[in-house]
Each structure stands twice: as structure tokens, then as C-alpha cells.
Motif scaffolding. Structure first.
Motif, PDB file in Angstrom:
ATOM      1  N   GLU A 129      -5.652   7.737  13.128  1.00  0.00           N
ATOM      2  CA  GLU A 129      -5.890   6.810  11.892  1.00  0.00           C
ATOM      3  C   GLU A 129      -7.443   6.505  11.995  1.00  0.00           C
ATOM      4  O   GLU A 129      -8.244   6.162  11.254  1.00  0.00           O
ATOM      5  CB  GLU A 129      -5.220   5.371  12.194  1.00  0.00           C
ATOM      6  CG  GLU A 129      -5.631   4.782  13.566  1.00  0.00           C
ATOM      7  CD  GLU A 129      -4.534   4.991  14.540  1.00  0.00           C
ATOM      8  OE1 GLU A 129      -3.866   4.238  15.224  1.00  0.00           O
ATOM      9  OE2 GLU A 129      -3.893   6.124  14.481  1.00  0.00           O
ATOM     10  N   ASP A 132       0.683   7.525   8.450  1.00  0.00           N
ATOM     11  CA  ASP A 132       1.059   7.048   7.169  1.00  0.00           C
ATOM     12  C   ASP A 132      -0.412   6.708   6.740  1.00  0.00           C
ATOM     13  O   ASP A 132      -0.797   5.619   6.940  1.00  0.00           O
ATOM     14  CB  ASP A 132       2.216   5.899   7.091  1.00  0.00           C
ATOM     15  CG  ASP A 132       3.595   6.324   7.478  1.00  0.00           C
ATOM     16  OD1 ASP A 132       3.816   7.706   7.199  1.00  0.00           O
ATOM     17  OD2 ASP A 132       4.018   5.437   8.388  1.00  0.00           O
ATOM     18  N   TYR A 133      -0.960   7.605   5.811  1.00  0.00           N
ATOM     19  CA  TYR A 133      -2.300   7.402   5.431  1.00  0.00           C
ATOM     20  C   TYR A 133      -1.985   6.777   3.917  1.00  0.00           C
ATOM     21  O   TYR A 133      -1.276   7.198   3.022  1.00  0.00           O
ATOM     22  CB  TYR A 133      -3.132   8.645   5.117  1.00  0.00           C
ATOM     23  CG  TYR A 133      -3.401   9.384   6.648  1.00  0.00           C
ATOM     24  CD1 TYR A 133      -4.713   8.999   7.177  1.00  0.00           C
ATOM     25  CD2 TYR A 133      -2.591  10.301   7.266  1.00  0.00           C
ATOM     26  CE1 TYR A 133      -5.109   9.431   8.318  1.00  0.00           C
ATOM     27  CE2 TYR A 133      -3.053  10.910   8.625  1.00  0.00           C
ATOM     28  CZ  TYR A 133      -4.109  10.452   8.929  1.00  0.00           C
ATOM     29  OH  TYR A 133      -4.547  10.998  10.218  1.00  0.00           O
ATOM     30  N   PRO A 134      -3.147   6.011   3.628  1.00  0.00           N
ATOM     31  CA  PRO A 134      -3.312   5.377   2.359  1.00  0.00           C
ATOM     32  C   PRO A 134      -3.451   6.378   1.210  1.00  0.00           C
ATOM     33  O   PRO A 134      -4.320   7.364   1.699  1.00  0.00           O
ATOM     34  CB  PRO A 134      -4.168   4.389   2.306  1.00  0.00           C
ATOM     35  CG  PRO A 134      -4.486   4.058   3.746  1.00  0.00           C
ATOM     36  CD  PRO A 134      -4.095   5.217   4.491  1.00  0.00           C
ATOM     37  N   THR A 139       0.713  -1.159  -0.043  1.00  0.00           N
ATOM     38  CA  THR A 139       0.299   0.058   0.229  1.00  0.00           C
ATOM     39  C   THR A 139       0.884   1.199  -0.120  1.00  0.00           C
ATOM     40  O   THR A 139       1.883   1.266   0.819  1.00  0.00           O
ATOM     41  CB  THR A 139      -0.947  -0.024   1.387  1.00  0.00           C
ATOM     42  OG1 THR A 139      -1.641  -1.083   1.257  1.00  0.00           O
ATOM     43  CG2 THR A 139      -1.690   1.255   1.099  1.00  0.00           C
ATOM     44  N   ARG A 161       2.811  10.554   4.530  1.00  0.00           N
ATOM     45  CA  ARG A 161       2.865  10.731   5.974  1.00  0.00           C
ATOM     46  C   ARG A 161       2.320  12.284   6.041  1.00  0.00           C
ATOM     47  O   ARG A 161       2.898  13.401   5.619  1.00  0.00           O
ATOM     48  CB  ARG A 161       4.160  10.611   6.353  1.00  0.00           C
ATOM     49  CG  ARG A 161       4.135  10.885   8.047  1.00  0.00           C
ATOM     50  CD  ARG A 161       5.516  10.467   8.484  1.00  0.00           C
ATOM     51  NE  ARG A 161       5.777  10.224   9.961  1.00  0.00           N
ATOM     52  CZ  ARG A 161       5.184   9.397  10.820  1.00  0.00           C
ATOM     53  NH1 ARG A 161       4.459   8.374  10.175  1.00  0.00           N
ATOM     54  NH2 ARG A 161       5.270   9.503  12.294  1.00  0.00           N
ATOM     55  N   THR A 203       1.687   5.181   0.747  1.00  0.00           N
ATOM     56  CA  THR A 203       1.202   5.800   1.881  1.00  0.00           C
ATOM     57  C   THR A 203       1.755   7.395   1.748  1.00  0.00           C
ATOM     58  O   THR A 203       2.698   7.508   0.943  1.00  0.00           O
ATOM     59  CB  THR A 203       1.582   5.133   3.190  1.00  0.00           C
ATOM     60  OG1 THR A 203       3.000   5.111   3.514  1.00  0.00           O
ATOM     61  CG2 THR A 203       0.783   4.088   3.384  1.00  0.00           C
TER      62      THR A 203
END
Length: 613
Positions: free
Chosen positions: A158, A194-196, A2, A6, A4
Motif C-alpha cells: 500500500e 486491494d488497490y482503489p 470504494t 486486487r 478495488t
């Protein structure tokens, strides 16, 4: 693997909101109103600044009123576009609770993002923190829970992955639509995650149109065919569904006259031959006459508020049956109604198909013309001489005579909501009223939100001196942003509407008009100077004719115009009204004969309430 990116939680929130789209390709959340303080300035403030025009931020003067602006914006867009509102923790947040309640009552979407305490609790208690001695999880923002359709507290970065889609799902749901509160802990705003990357892909949000149940549809079809005196009660759901033309076609084809609620007014232009005007306490003589005789009341997109129903004394026919067409079962099932759960436009279309060429029995069309003639007489300029204080009806008449199809009359509380509902003759879409919560102080901010949403409209804000004193500061914001609208400020030296209600219920005049208050000196408030000090063009109208001239002049300015006019506090809507009862409890034990008589009249009126089918 995946991919990501940040980001801080605040950066992620702003980035995600900026790519949530309408089917027309516009941002669903247009931007954010913000007053910064500790709790949102360092985290969310940084993210909003970095976003720039991709997600613009505007500064208000008061948290409650900038939220009112956002609510009016959503209402004017028929709930299809919204704005966010952010505040610091503590008083900044709780200032917005009244606005959240207003949005909740009116089923209007707005995104509240109040700052909250530290999730990690390191500096506990932080400045402005409310401490619950028995529950460490409580903060001031828990006040939003009962007045939000969806509430979440963001305590980890998250959590946005689920909270944000739920927020948009609520605001775009036709049944559950309303305010959303995302209480954003201030330390979490600054924390990275760390977002997708896929989370930030643009998404289009569609407003669904629920289909009605076939059995419910057939039951209502049979009721309409059997009815001798049916009437259609038009609520705000007609407008939010975009069903205005569908309602007009349905009423005309099947010969069923239309009466209106506050929220439903202007779904049909007042000139439409099937529009008999307002229903209920502040209703027209024509509409209320139809309602009293009706054997079938078909509510479409209404929550049956007490003003609309005359506290359930209006629909007096012993054979009366109630139908409720609504997207939410909660409203559809009220007072034992025969419910049709579904979108107003879809349901009316389906009902019309099932009814075929069926037409109801003839109704008294002349009563509508008689009432409109009475409105014109009542709103005429009485041309009073020196010392004369015009009636509110004369003020409405002056604005009416200067209006055109672009004019929108807006208001919220006091005398004018009832008077406008009865007397204002709008074109389609020419009426904007906040009367679910009837919140004093909505008017100025609401006028700005309405004009921002519909810049092509000529917005006229009616506000009494009482409401103006409650909240007027967004006038300065409108000046700064060059948002033009006209404020007609009626000065009756206090709370004239409630003073009349006080007298009507057998009480003595007390604490409403300044003349009846416990004060040492009678105030002489210069509203012209006050409005001018915030940059508005402010003038005093000396007569109704002068008011008309000043309204015309205001149409050509690029800043708000405030026109002050003195009015008579003792007169209500008058002869053009239906004069129906409103359930306001009168003391059961009283010494004065006047109160005893009022109690007797109250008990007699209660006996006429028709509370269930």
C-alpha cells in the motif's frame, strides 16, 4: 463503497506508471529498461511481461549503461519524458549508482527501481545482501540516497499509493527535478493488495513555470540598465524551459551578447549574431574577452560550474556583479548572486517588458567573427602524409563539414568535451553533452538514448578509446533494436586529455597513455573488429578526407556505424581557444624544478579568483 482491484505490488506499479501522461497524450514514463536477476525477475518481471506494449520493456547489457540511455532520452526530451530502469539486488543495483549520480548532477529525471532484500527477513541474509552490523534496516540500495532527489523503500504494497505520486511529482518539478529511486523489496513485489480502482485513472502531469518575485525582478532590471558591459551566460535551464527563442529575442533587442555553458550550448545556433561561444576554461577567445570585461554577468539556468567560470578567475572586472536566474534558490543564490527565482522563459519575458527599449552599450562584434575564422582554420584538414596522426580539431572539422541542421554532436568525457564546446558550430539543438559528471562510458549508451528520443536527428557520437573501453556494450543493444547513429572513435592510445593535464601541472607523464604505463607489452586493440563483433558496421578511416566520406556513407544505414581514426594525444584545442585557467591543485612540496614552477604559477592564478560579488 470504494471499488478495488486486487493486484500484486509490482502489477500495481506497472499499471499506474502506464497511465501517467504528458499534456501531449504520451506516457510520461515511456517504459522500462531491465536486466533481471533475483530481486526483480519473479515479481516485477512478471508484471512487465503482462503489460506488453502498454508499458514496454527493453533489455540492456549493463545496468549503468542502460540507465545512461534513459538519462540521455530524458535530456533529449528536455525532461518532459522519461524512462524507468530496473535491476536485481546487490551488484545489479549498485551498478546503477554512478548513473544516478550523473542524473543528479545534471538535474535529469530517471526512475530507478532496484530490487531489494526481503522485507519480511525470512531468508535473511539473502543472496547478494549487504549486512550492516549495526543497522538492520540498511541494504545496498541505501547507496542511492545521496544521489537521488527522492528515495523510498517499498516495504508494504500500500506504500505505492503515496510513493508513486511523489516520484512523479519530483521528476516533473522544474526545481527539484532529478533521479528517483524506489527500492522495491522483492517479497513485497509479489504481495497482493486491494488497490482503489480510482488510483489507476490516467493522470496528466504538467511542468509548472514559476513566476519571479517582483522585487527581485526590479532589482535585476535596475542592474541591467546601469551596466556598461553586461553579458548573458546561457545554461541548460534555458533549454529545459524551452526559452531558446526568448533568449535570442532578449539578447537581440537589448544588445547583450550571449556566452554558453556546456549544458546551454546550442540554445542559440552558433550562426546567431549574438552567440559568442563557450565560456571559461574551454571557452572561446571572444566569449572570454567579454567575460573578463563584464561588469554584469547574467546567468540564466546555470549552476556556475568551475569550467564555465574559469574556477571564478574569469570574471575579473572589479566592478563585476552577478545575477542568477534559476528555478531553484540553491543555484540562484550561489556566490552571492542577485537571485531571480523563476522559470527562464517567464523571467526573460518579464525582464524584457520592464527594460522596454533599453539597449546596452555597443560591444566588439568583430571578435566573434575573428574567433569563428580561427575555428575554421584550426579545424581544416592539414593533409598530413604517411604516419601523420590528425588532431582532434581536424576530426571535428570533418564531421562539421558533413553536418546539416539535423546533426547532433554528443559526447561526455576526455578531450572531446572541451574541444567540441569550443569548436563545434551547432544549429539550434545540435549539441548534447554530459559534462556535469563527465562520466566516461556515457557516450555509446547516451547516443542510443538520444536517437530513440529524436529519431529524426543525425546523431554523431564522439568517443575516445579510453571511454570506449570503459563501456561499449550497448552498441550490441543498438544493433538489436536497429537504432542507427555514427560513432567517431578517436584512438590516441590511452587517456590523452588527462595526460596533457598531468604535464600542464608540472608532473611527469605517468599511467595515462599506454606508453607510460607499467605493462609488459604495448596493446594493439582492434576496435574495428571489436565493434563489428557486436554487429555494428565498423571501419577504419585512414585520413580526414576518408573520415568525411565514411561519415556521409553512415547516414544511410539502419544500424550503428563505428569509424575508428588514429589521433595525436599531445595536442589540445589550440589557437581557437581562450586558454583560461582551471583550478587543479599542484603539490605544495616538490623536488623537481618543473613542479616548483607549476606551484608558483598555481598560487599566482589563485590570487586572481573573484569568488564573491
Amino acid at each position: 463503497m470504494t471499488q478495488t482491484v486486487r493486484l500484486t505490488a509490482a502489477q500495481a506499479m506497472v499499471k499506474w506508471l502506464s497511465v501517467q501522461m504528458t499534456p501531449e497524450g504520451e506516457r510520461f514514463v515511456e517504459g522500462a529498461w531491465g536486466i533481471f536477476g533475483h530481486g526483480n525477475v519473479a515479481g516485477l518481471g512478471e508484471a512487465l511481461h503482462a503489460a506488453g506494449d502498454d508499458f514496454p520493456t527493453w533489455r540492456g547489457q549493463n545496468e549503468q549503461t542502460m540507465a545512461h540511455t534513459a538519462i540521455a532520452y530524458a535530456k533529449a526530451h528536455k525532461r518532459r519524458r522519461v524512462q524507468a530502469v530496473t535491476s536485481s539486488i546487490g551488484p545489479g543495483a549498485t551498478n546503477m549508482v554512478t548513473a544516478a549520480a550523473l542524473a543528479h548532477v545534471n538535474r535529469l529525471p530517471v526512475l530507478f527501481i532496484p530490487g531489494d532484500v526481503f522485507a519480511n527477513r525470512r531468508p535473511d541474509p539473502v543472496l547478494q545482501q549487504i549486512e550492516d552490523f549495526d543497522d538492520g534496516t540498511v541494504s545496498a540500495n541505501d547507496c542511492f540516497r545521496p544521489v537521488s532527489r527522492y528515495f523510498d523503500r517499498i516495504t508494504r504494497p500500500e506504500q505505492l499509493l503515496t510513493a508513486l505520486p511523489r516520484a512523479l511529482r519530483t521528476m516533473t518539478d522544474p526545481a527539484n527535478c532529478g533521479p528517483v529511486t524506489l527500492s522495491f523489496c522483492q517479497d513485497v513485489q509479489a504481495e497482493a493488495y486491494d488497490y482503489p480502482v480510482a488510483f489507476f485513472e490516467p493522470r496528466t502531469w504538467h511542468i509548472r513555470r514559476p513566476e519571479p518575485d517582483a522585487r527581485e525582478l526590479q532589482e535585476v532590471t535596475d542592474l541591467i540598465k546601469a551596466a556598461k558591459n553586461p553579458v548573458l551566460l546561457c545554461g541548460g535551464g534555458v533549454i529545459y524551459s524551452g526559452a531558446e527563442e526568448t533568449l535570442a529575442a532578449f539578447a537581440t533587442k537589448h544588445g547583450i551578447p550571449v556566452i554558453e555553458t556546456q549544458a546551454g550550448k546550442s540554445a542559440l545556433a552558433q550562426s546567431h549574431e549574438m552567440n559568442f561561444g563557450a565560456s571559461g576554461v574551454d571557452g572561446s577567445a571572444a566569449a572570454n574577452a567579454l567575460s573578463v570585461d563584464a561588469d554584469l554577468v547574467i546567468g540564466v539556468g546555470t549552476r556556475f560550474q568551475d569550467f564555465t567560470t574559469g574556477s571564478w578567475a574569469l570574471f575579473q572586472n572589479p566592478a563585476r556583479k552577478l545575477v542568477s536566474v534559476n528555478v531553484h534558490g540553491y543555484d540562484a543564490d550561489k556566490h552571492g548572486a542577485v537571485a531571480v527565482v523563476g522559470d527562464a522563459k517567464v523571467v526573460l519575458t518579464a525582464l524584457s517588458e520592464k527594460l522596454g527599449n533599453h539597449r546596452a552599450d555597443a560591444f566588439d562584434a568583430q571578435s566573434r567573427l575573428d574567433w569563428l575564422a580561427a575555428v575554421d582554420r584550426h579545424c581544416a584538414d592539414r593533409k598530413g602524409g604517411a604516419g601523420y596522426r590528425p588532431l582532434d580539431a581536424e576530426v571535428i572539422g570533418a564531421v562539421q563539414r558533413t553536418s546539416d541542421t539535423s546533426t547532433v554532436a554528443m559526447c561526455a568525457a576526455g578531450t572531446m568535451p572541451g574541444a567540441l564546446k569550443l569548436l563545434w558550430q551547432p544549429s539550434q539543438g545540435g549539441y548534447h553533452m554530459e559534462y556535469g559528471f563527465s562520466c566516461m562510458g556515457y557516450e555509446i549508451a547516451g547516443a542510443m538514448g538520444l536517437k530513440l528520443a529524436q529519431p529524426e536527428r543525425d546523431v554523431v557520437c564522439f568517443v575516445g578509446d579510453g571511454s570506449y573501453m570503459m563501456a561499449n556494450s550497448e552498441l550490441a543493444t543498438a544493433v538489436m533494436r536497429r537504432v542507427p547513429f555514427t560513432v567517431v572513435l578517436t584512438d590516441n592510445r590511452g587517456y590523452g586529455c588527462i595526460n596533457r593535464l598531468q604535464m600542464h601541472t608540472g608532473n611527469e607523464r605517468f599511467n595515462n597513455l599506454y606508453a607510460d604505463c607499467n605493462i609488459e607489452v604495448q596493446p594493439e586493440i582492434d576496435y574495428v573488429a571489436h565493434a563489428a563483433s557486436m554487429g555494428a558496421h565498423a571501419v577504419k578511416a585512414d585520413s580526414i578526407a576518408d573520415l568525411e566520406a565514411k561519415i556521409v556513407e553512415a547516414k544511410f544505414r539502419d544500424i550503428p556505424t563505428v569509424i575508428v581514426i588514429d589521433t595525436d594525444p599531445m595536442q589540445g584545442p589550440g589557437e581557437a581557444g581562450g586558454g583560461f585557467w582551471w583550478d587543479v591543485a599542484v603539490p605544495e612540496v616538490a623536488q623537481s624544478e618543473k613542479l616548483q614552477q607549476a606551484r608558483a604559477a598555481y598560487e599566482a592564478a589563485m590570487a586572481d579568483q573573484n569568488l564573491v560579488n
